[in-house]
Write an enzyme that holds these catalytic residues in place. Structure first.
Site, short mmCIF file in Angstrom:
data_model
loop_
_atom_site.label_atom_id
_atom_site.label_comp_id
_atom_site.label_asym_id
_atom_site.label_seq_id
_atom_site.Cartn_x
_atom_site.Cartn_y
_atom_site.Cartn_z
N HIS A 1 -3.58 5.06 4.63
CA HIS A 1 -4.34 3.77 4.11
C HIS A 1 -3.44 2.53 4.49
CE1 HIS A 1 -6.38 1.45 0.80
NE2 HIS A 1 -7.47 2.13 1.44
N SER B 1 -11.56 -1.91 0.66
CA SER B 1 -10.26 -1.53 1.37
C SER B 1 -10.18 -2.12 2.76
CB SER B 1 -9.63 -0.11 1.64
OG SER B 1 -9.14 0.20 0.37
N ASP C 1 0.95 -1.38 -0.01
CA ASP C 1 0.00 -0.05 0.06
C ASP C 1 0.80 1.28 0.00
OD1 ASP C 1 -3.21 -0.20 0.88
OD2 ASP C 1 -2.22 1.85 0.68
#
Lengths: 647, 104
Positions: free
Chosen positions: A87, A265, A46
């Site tokens: 994230h 996600s 990520d």
């Protein structure tokens, strides 16, 4: 019976839902039996992982991590303008946040190790993806990827040549040959009428495609449908429903904890965490075993929108929910007793040239391909896993096309859903759709491809140029599948889930990580700097010595007789602070024996200049504690008068 | 990337190609592949940035560091494509483009 002091654990409804019992991943029973992901490493591919944060640091695995954006081993996220690079840290927290540290939350596999590969925070190419998918692939067991091509409802994209090669290499050679497990999020294009069959990562047979459902078990507004979705798990829904509580970064506006993680996600890492629990109880599960166990144990549940369809093998599948909800208790108990599926068998049809027009709805173009027993004799393929169809279709507005595939049993898969946003005039050029809806069904028989044009009249019709059918499966017969289903159900009581029961596990292969030692540019620069520094000072020092020697040689007294010793003042002698500076010469005693070679010398030769301090390089002075002369019986400071120096 | 250079070279907006070389036989394969990669890269006017991860025989060739006019860059691209297209050791090659990827 499980209690954690983590302040946000009670809000983590996805782990243990007190408000709506059953609306969670059913993991506490597994934790009670000490199944926490111990010995398994999950890597979050990520925008980075803030591994210094309390909830992650104890479980962080530096050896499984890397930063491909900066080309160094530390995947720490870099704060950017829009507070965006949190994230990866959030996904990492869902997987392995440390329990009972009085900080934020708890991860699904809180006993596992978590690594980070930072690759999204910068220009990304096919070759970088390929590196990411195989990075430390003998250390990282599971790759959790909560990203993909744009979910704008008009993109058709996926891994390119190298990315595909790396996924394939990963399942063949990763994790000591058992195969890396790639978990991908199915996509957030629901609002744009997107469908994850247009996403090559979701379509790939090498990935576990995970969708999302909200706390009520419904498909959230952002979620996408597709025929290649394996299963779903929880995530946030609309505003009235709770999102996922997990660790957050504490950079910029981050507080280290969030209650707002959502989207597919948030679902993919939960699935990755549950797979880590499976690998703890059975490390030798292959990448296909994991997919099979998901298919066999995911639970269908009541959702009238979900268009569940039960296939010939008894598996129920929905384009919205895959084979259903992931259930940690079922996954782990199945893993505990699972014996490996037979090798992967495949069949590829010839490229079938059609060049037929695609009629407008309600009519449709139907093309067939029969797969005979003879066709399958070579591979031994009996029952299906994934079915892929590669098509080339021209059409002035790609989103108007609808593509369906019917397996011999009649099981329908909507592999190419119409997309209102997709006005691309280039149609499909060797695009591969795939479906898992025929999993476990017999491979032999006639496959039907049905294509319709649901667009408006004004445009020219599309043409199906060619298509090719690829079947993946194994030699398992339908009876074998029925037997395995029964066996699993007998294990769901948990009677095998204790340390006393363990099936033998074949050892993995010793596969060296091929990438040699890489010197990062930073290291390289440091080495070069140090090198230059050393060279410079060596030259300076040699010059210094040469010049001082030349000076000494130029001094009259030294040429023939003994070198005059510099006057030593009484005071410094008394204080013992005297500095004896002497020219660097060979000392010869009166008898002509050169003490340098004299075997009788009892003290070392010239001592290294041990009195030099920073900046005190004006005159290189060397101290000599004793002349190494043969006649050492007198104290050294009396000997000097008789010494003869030869310069 | 297993060699130096790596993505920040790409980050500079430089051209780059992924190249798959024909695997030679035997154990010596690795170093001779690397040498061959250096030779092919040089012939194409590029720099061998190293093997692409764990993919044997796959190498990344990047544009030598240094700023160039657009015209020069285009000429370099043509030359590289021409050399890679006809080089007998090259099984496959592809110019690396930036991929659009979104977090979900």
């Amino acid at each position: 019976s499980i209690h954690f002091n983590d302040p946000k654990y009670p809000q983590q409804w996805h782990l243990n839902n007190r408000r709506s019992p059953g609306r969670d991943i059913n993991v506490t029973g597994v934790w009670e039996r000490n199944v926490t992901g111990r010995g398994v490493t999950v890597v979050v591919v990520d925008d980075g992982v803030e591994h210094t944060i309390q909830d992650i640091a104890p479980n962080y695995s530096p050896e499984g991590s890397y930063d491909l954006n900066s080309n160094d081993p530390d995947p720490m996220p870099h704060p950017d303008a829009e507070n965006g690079n949190r994230h990866g840290t959030r996904c990492a927290g869902e997987i392995a946040a440390v329990p009972n540290n009085s900080f934020c939350a708890v991860g699904v596999a809180y006993g596992s190790r978590i690594a980070g590969i930072r690759v999204l925070d910068g220009p990304l190419t096919d070759s970088m993806e390929a590196v990411a998918f195989n990075k430390h692939y003998q250390i990282n067991d599971i790759y959790s990827c909560s990203w993909g091509p744009d979910d704008d409802g008009k993109t058709v994209d996926g891994p390119h040549q190298l990315g595909k090669a790396a996924l394939q290499h990963g399942v063949m050679a990763g994790r000591q040959g058992f195969g890396s497990i790639f978990v991908v999020a199915s996509g957030n294009g629901g609002q744009h009428n997107d469908n994850c069959n247009y996403d090559g990562y979701a379509n790939s047979i090498y990935t576990v495609t995970i969708g999302a459902v909200d706390e009520e078990g419904h498909m959230p507004f952002y979620a996408e449908e597709c025929a290649s979705m394996l299963a779903v798990t929880f995530s946030g829904g609309d505003k009235m429903l709770r999102s996922i509580v997990t660790t957050d970064w504490d950079l910029q506006k981050g507080t280290g904890c969030t209650e707002g993680h959502t989207g597919t996600s948030a679902a993919a890492p939960l699935a990755a965490g549950m797979i880590a629990l499976m690998l703890q109880v059975r490390p030798c599960l292959t990448w296909r075993d994991v997919q099979h166990i998901i298919v066999f144990t995911a639970t269908q549940y009541e959702d009238r929108h979900a268009d569940w369809l039960t296939n010939e093998a008894g598996f129920s599948h929905s384009h919205q929910h895959g084979f259903g909800l992931l259930n940690a208790w079922r996954l782990v108990n199945a893993a505990k007793i699972w014996t490996s599926v037979p090798y992967l068998a495949s069949y590829i049809s010839p490229m079938l040239k059609e060049n037929k027009a695609v009629p407008r709805s309600p009519h449709s173009l139907e093309v067939l391909w029969n797969v005979s027993r003879m066709d399958l004799e070579m591979s031994g393929l009996k029952t299906l896993e994934h079915v892929s169809v590669t098509v080339s279709i021209t059409h002035p507005r790609r989103g108007s096309l609808e593509v369906k595939l019917f397996c011999p049993s009649g099981m329908m898969s909507l592999i190419g859903a119409p997309r209102s946003m997709d006005s691309d005039p280039n149609g499909f050029n060797d695009w591969t759709f795939s479906t898992v809806r025929c999993w476990g069904e017999r491979a032999r028989g006639t496959y039907r491809l049905v294509i319709r044009d649901v667009g408006d009249e004004s445009l020219p019709v599309g043409i199906l140029r060619q298509w090719q059918l690829t079947l993946y499966g194994s030699v398992w017969s339908p009876v074998d599948i029925k037997d395995r289903q029964s066996l699993l159900e007998s294990a769901m009581s948990g009677k095998y889930l204790h340390d006393g029961f363990t099936l033998p596990c074949p050892p993995g292969l010793k596969i060296p990580e091929e990438d040699g030692y890489t010197i990062t540019p930073n290291t390289l620069k440091t080495l070069v700097l140090v090198g230059c520094f050393t060279v410079f000072w060596t030259i300076y020092y040699m010059l210094e010595v040469y010049l001082s020697q030349r000076n000494v040689a130029a001094t009259p007294g030294c040429r023939s007789g003994p070198c005059p010793w510099p006057q030593r003042n009484q005071k410094s002698r008394d204080e013992g602070t005297e500095l004896e500076s002497m020219p660097l010469c060979n000392s010869k005693d009166l008898d002509g024996v050169d003490s340098e070679s004299g075997v009788l010398s009892t003290t070392s030769g010239l001592l290294a200049p041990d009195l030099l301090s920073e900046g005190d390089w004006s005159l290189s002075q060397s101290s000599k504690s004793a002349l190494d002369c043969p006649h050492q019986h007198q104290p050294p400071d009396l000997v000097q008068g008789k010494e003869e120096q030869i310069c | 990337l297993s060699g130096a250079g790596g993505p920040d070279t790409l980050g500079a907006g430089g051209l780059s190609w992924a190249v798959h070389l024909d695997n030679l036989e035997g154990k010596r394969e690795e170093e001779s592949l690397a040498q061959q990669a250096d030779a092919v890269a040089q012939a194409a006017g590029l720099v061998n940035a190293g093997r692409i991860g764990e993919l044997r025989g796959h190498y990344l060739f990047v544009q030598p560091v240094g700023h160039r006019q657009a015209v020069e860059v285009e000429a370099m691209r043509q030359q590289a494509e021409a050399v890679l297209a006809r080089h007998e050791a090259v099984r496959w090659y592809s110019e690396q483009r930036l991929l659009k990827r979104a977090k979900r």
